[in-house]
Scaffold this motif. Structure first.
Motif, PDB file in Angstrom:
ATOM      1  N   UNK A   1      -8.513 -35.584 -18.276  1.00 50.32           N
ATOM      2  CA  UNK A   1      -8.271 -36.183 -16.816  1.00 50.32           C
ATOM      3  C   UNK A   1      -7.238 -37.295 -16.602  1.00 50.32           C
ATOM      4  N   UNK A   2      -6.956 -37.915 -17.906  1.00 47.73           N
ATOM      5  CA  UNK A   2      -6.180 -39.022 -17.562  1.00 47.73           C
ATOM      6  C   UNK A   2      -4.697 -38.822 -17.352  1.00 47.73           C
ATOM      7  N   UNK A   3      -4.353 -37.338 -17.617  1.00 49.73           N
ATOM      8  CA  UNK A   3      -3.160 -37.139 -17.524  1.00 49.73           C
ATOM      9  C   UNK A   3      -2.923 -35.909 -16.671  1.00 49.73           C
ATOM     10  N   UNK A   4      -1.765 -35.452 -16.313  1.00 47.22           N
ATOM     11  CA  UNK A   4      -1.340 -34.315 -15.510  1.00 47.22           C
ATOM     12  C   UNK A   4      -1.311 -32.932 -16.391  1.00 47.22           C
ATOM     13  N   UNK A   5      -1.185 -31.923 -15.667  1.00 49.13           N
ATOM     14  CA  UNK A   5      -1.325 -30.576 -16.304  1.00 49.13           C
ATOM     15  C   UNK A   5      -0.311 -30.332 -17.495  1.00 49.13           C
ATOM     16  N   UNK A   6       0.924 -30.703 -17.268  1.00 51.60           N
ATOM     17  CA  UNK A   6       1.711 -30.505 -18.258  1.00 51.60           C
ATOM     18  C   UNK A   6       1.361 -31.372 -19.831  1.00 51.60           C
ATOM     19  N   UNK A   7       0.709 -32.644 -19.634  1.00 51.62           N
ATOM     20  CA  UNK A   7       0.242 -33.358 -20.614  1.00 51.62           C
ATOM     21  C   UNK A   7      -0.812 -32.733 -21.188  1.00 51.62           C
ATOM     22  N   UNK A   8      -1.719 -32.021 -20.300  1.00 51.56           N
ATOM     23  CA  UNK A   8      -2.861 -31.536 -20.795  1.00 51.56           C
ATOM     24  C   UNK A   8      -2.633 -30.313 -21.778  1.00 51.56           C
ATOM     25  N   UNK A   9      -1.582 -29.525 -21.469  1.00 52.49           N
ATOM     26  CA  UNK A   9      -1.054 -28.577 -22.537  1.00 52.49           C
ATOM     27  C   UNK A   9      -0.754 -29.245 -23.846  1.00 52.49           C
ATOM     28  N   UNK A  10      -0.094 -30.369 -23.817  1.00 50.92           N
ATOM     29  CA  UNK A  10       0.283 -31.262 -24.964  1.00 50.92           C
ATOM     30  C   UNK A  10      -0.752 -31.762 -25.850  1.00 50.92           C
ATOM     31  N   UNK A  11      -2.035 -32.226 -24.992  1.00 50.24           N
ATOM     32  CA  UNK A  11      -3.161 -32.385 -25.642  1.00 50.24           C
ATOM     33  C   UNK A  11      -3.777 -31.424 -26.375  1.00 50.24           C
ATOM     34  N   UNK A  12      -3.789 -30.104 -25.773  1.00 53.33           N
ATOM     35  CA  UNK A  12      -4.339 -29.003 -26.181  1.00 53.33           C
ATOM     36  C   UNK A  12      -3.441 -28.668 -27.485  1.00 53.33           C
TER      37      UNK A  12
END
Length: 144
Positions: free
Chosen positions: A16-27
């Protein structure tokens, strides 16, 4: 949402702390962190999650009783980072939790990571199916 296991809550907060693009990076990072399948399962007949777009297999170990810890094991090809990432979320968030705790996780928890904005609904369906299979295997192995 505070009824969720602490590791799962922490992951939700991270996403939740990051945007959609960074969520993919976390994934993708969670994909890399997914433990390899132990040798004892090398020739085992693991349950396939057919709803996943890439081949994913899983199994659950659980001790006796509702307080026994659950161990999750996944097999997914490295060439399927999204699928491995979903498995990585579930592994990091639920592995080691009690059977009762895992069974109490809401089925819609997979939508709390904000990934529906970044991946297709078909891929999200795969993650929902993974959680459902985990819960069913736990119910089959222990009476809570």
């Amino acid at each position: 949402m505070t009824d969720l296991p602490a590791p799962l809550l922490e992951l939700i907060d991270d996403f939740e702390a990051v945007g959609p693009k960074d969520r993919l990076q976390l994934l993708l990072e969670l994909s890399d962190e997914l433990p390899e399948l132990p040798d004892r399962y090398a020739d085992a007949d693991l349950e396939q999650v057919h709803e996943c777009q890439s081949p994913l297999f899983l199994t659950v170990e659980v001790g006796d009783g509702p307080d026994a810890p659950v161990s999750l094991f996944f097999k997914a090809p490295r060439e399927a980072p999204t699928t491995r990432g979903f498995a990585g979320i579930l592994h990091a968030g639920l592995d080691g939790q009690s059977a009762e705790t895992v069974l109490a996780v809401p089925d819609d928890v997979v939508f709390r990571f904000g990934l529906a904005e970044a991946v297709s609904p078909l891929r999200m369906r795969g993650m929902v199916a993974m959680l459902a299979r985990i819960k069913r295997q736990i119910r089959d192995r222990v009476t809570v």
